[in-house]
Design an enzyme around this catalytic site. Structure first.
Site, mmCIF file in Angstrom:
data_model
loop_
_atom_site.group_PDB
_atom_site.id
_atom_site.type_symbol
_atom_site.label_atom_id
_atom_site.label_comp_id
_atom_site.label_asym_id
_atom_site.label_seq_id
_atom_site.Cartn_x
_atom_site.Cartn_y
_atom_site.Cartn_z
ATOM 1 N N CYS A 140 0.785 -1.243 0.000
ATOM 2 C CA CYS A 140 0.000 0.000 0.000
ATOM 3 C C CYS A 140 0.813 1.287 0.000
ATOM 4 C CB CYS A 140 -0.948 0.024 1.194
ATOM 5 S SG CYS A 140 -2.240 -1.197 1.048
ATOM 6 N N ASP A 172 20.314 5.700 2.093
ATOM 7 C CA ASP A 172 20.114 5.476 3.529
ATOM 8 C C ASP A 172 21.332 5.965 4.291
ATOM 9 O OD1 ASP A 172 21.991 3.465 3.522
ATOM 10 O OD2 ASP A 172 20.629 1.878 4.179
#
Lengths: 302, 302
Positions: free
Chosen positions: A134, A192
């Site tokens: 999602c 990251d």
């Protein structure tokens, strides 16, 4: 922004005209008040769009068996579990218990694998669609709405020519999002705390799916200035994207629950999207509809 | 102790008399010298028992594709991956890429699910055996050798009447081990830093699989004195099982890489097993043989 997708879902549901509204079951097994609020919000959105919602509160030691029972119940069309429950690898185990044909969140290994491999259907006849997770899918839908996806280009290649930085490489959102965008043709810099990686399909999109290239020595300073779109989802309130790195007119999207962009972002970005929660819930219901359609497709073919 | 199982594996392999020795492929994708040492040790043990071993060194960004290729290669009978690679959830994703019919480590969700659910075969005809994860299975094999499993009792209930404490509830070893022991009929106290849980099949082993009971307020002080067997696998060198809690004549087993029992354990325990690494590697090769037998069973039935 989410209204348009909401209307699409409502119309598709009406066109299907099911005898009963498809039913989403939410499982609440933690004392976390935020989980309850989110569960209630799911229910409200669900009903607004014409679906049924049932919240089941289950002791966490009974959750595995309850999920198995819901998998076997033809009256349940989708399952959502409100994490964290144990807050450990035990939660990953529970995620994999939810049946493939009821997994509205798209967290089953098969769906995640298909996403990374750029496989869009579960079957060879290409009738049963693979479900996307999602939150990454909500970002995609935002980018479609913002016309970063260019519909002149063939489906599957509509980000060709775009350069996108994604800050955060978690398995839940950052890495799948980078892979999805690269599979759709973008050159993606995945950032990251340790390094920067390039996700891309090669010169001229020669590859069918993305590959990953190391960028030794690179930091945000190297990739943000190159990027048409900057997407950030770093947890906590300490991290801020350095505004001076953002290209004039770039599109900036925040998917962290905290604000990763300082207010000054509006002076540099052509479009700034501070949150994607509303889109995420609509995408979840779109997945519920997809699963319902998949079930019909499987019944028709068998 | 591992010798007996080693001989069983050698004899079973000879009885099968395969045209080629079954082949285990190890994937090394990290710079960790401990991983390399372990890989070489796997290879040595493999060859000693009559199997073939090949080590493939692969850039970590290419590992997913290399695993998919090995899954499709009929000449590869088992796959082991030396973790950590990314040291994050990314490693969990990679674990699930290894094909069910090549997963010697027993880390596929299907195998873990069957273990928790006490389902011992993959098929309804009960010909294709489900694989158990190596480290918990190694502890089981140690307990069988030590006759904690009572072979007078029916298979599947051979720990009935035993009380066992397992210290550590990680998803990798502690929780699966507690579940396996309880599924075999023991009353297991599972201890971690937060609480104590009881894993058991109920009075008279009425349940087919274990259930979990909370033990509010319990600590090690309450369960270790009740236990016939104390099994500990706490990482790091700080934790020690309080010796004064151990029942005189109890069996003590350490599966941590550090010593969780102080030397004085020998004065209280009837049997003390300081490490299970050797058993783990034999169990891994037994799994390789199982997978080979499973493939034959599947070929014969199709």
């Amino acid at each position: 922004m989410s209204k348009k997708l909401q209307e699409e879902v409502i119309q598709s549901l009406q066109a299907l005209n099911p005898p009963q509204p498809p039913k989403l079951v939410g499982f609440l097994s933690s004392e976390d008040p935020a989980a309850r609020v989110y569960a209630e919000w799911t229910g409200r959105n669900c009903r607004e769009l014409g679906f049924e919602f049932e919240l089941r509160e289950v002791d966490r030691e009974d959750l595995e068996e309850s999920l198995i029972a819901a998998n076997a119940d033809a009256g349940v069309h989708g399952i959502i579990v409100y994490y964290p429950i144990y807050g450990s690898q035990h939660d990953r185990y529970l995620q994999q218990i939810v049946g493939l044909n009821k997994d509205v969140e798209g967290l089953s290994h098969t769906y995640i694998f298909n996403m990374y491999q750029n496989i869009r259907f579960l079957d060879e006849e290409r009738k049963v669609k693979s479900i996307l997770p999602c939150t990454p899918l909500a970002v995609i839908k935002v980018l479609e709405y913002l016309q970063i996806y260019n519909t002149i280009l063939p489906y599957g290649n509509r980000l060709h020519g775009r350069t996108i930085t994604v800050i955060n490489r978690s398995e839940v959102v950052g890495r799948p999002l980078a892979a999805l965008l690269a599979n759709d043709g973008a050159y993606v810099y995945s950032v990251d705390v340790n390094d920067v990686l390039g996700f891309h399909r090669g010169q001229g999109l020669k590859k069918k799916r993305h590959e990953v290239t190391e960028k030794p020595g690179w930091t945000m300073k190297d990739c943000i200035p190159l990027s048409d779109v900057v997407i950030s989802g770093v947890p906590g309130d300490k991290f801020k994207v350095p505004l001076e790195l953002i290209k004039d007119g770039a599109v900036c999207i925040n998917f962290s629950s905290e604000k990763n962009f300082a207010p000054g972002v509006k002076d540099r970005a052509s479009i700034y999207i501070p949150a994607i929660g509303k889109m995420t819930i609509v995408v979840l219901l779109r997945n519920l509809l997809r699963l319902y359609q998949n079930t019909l497709a499987q019944q028709n073919s068998s």
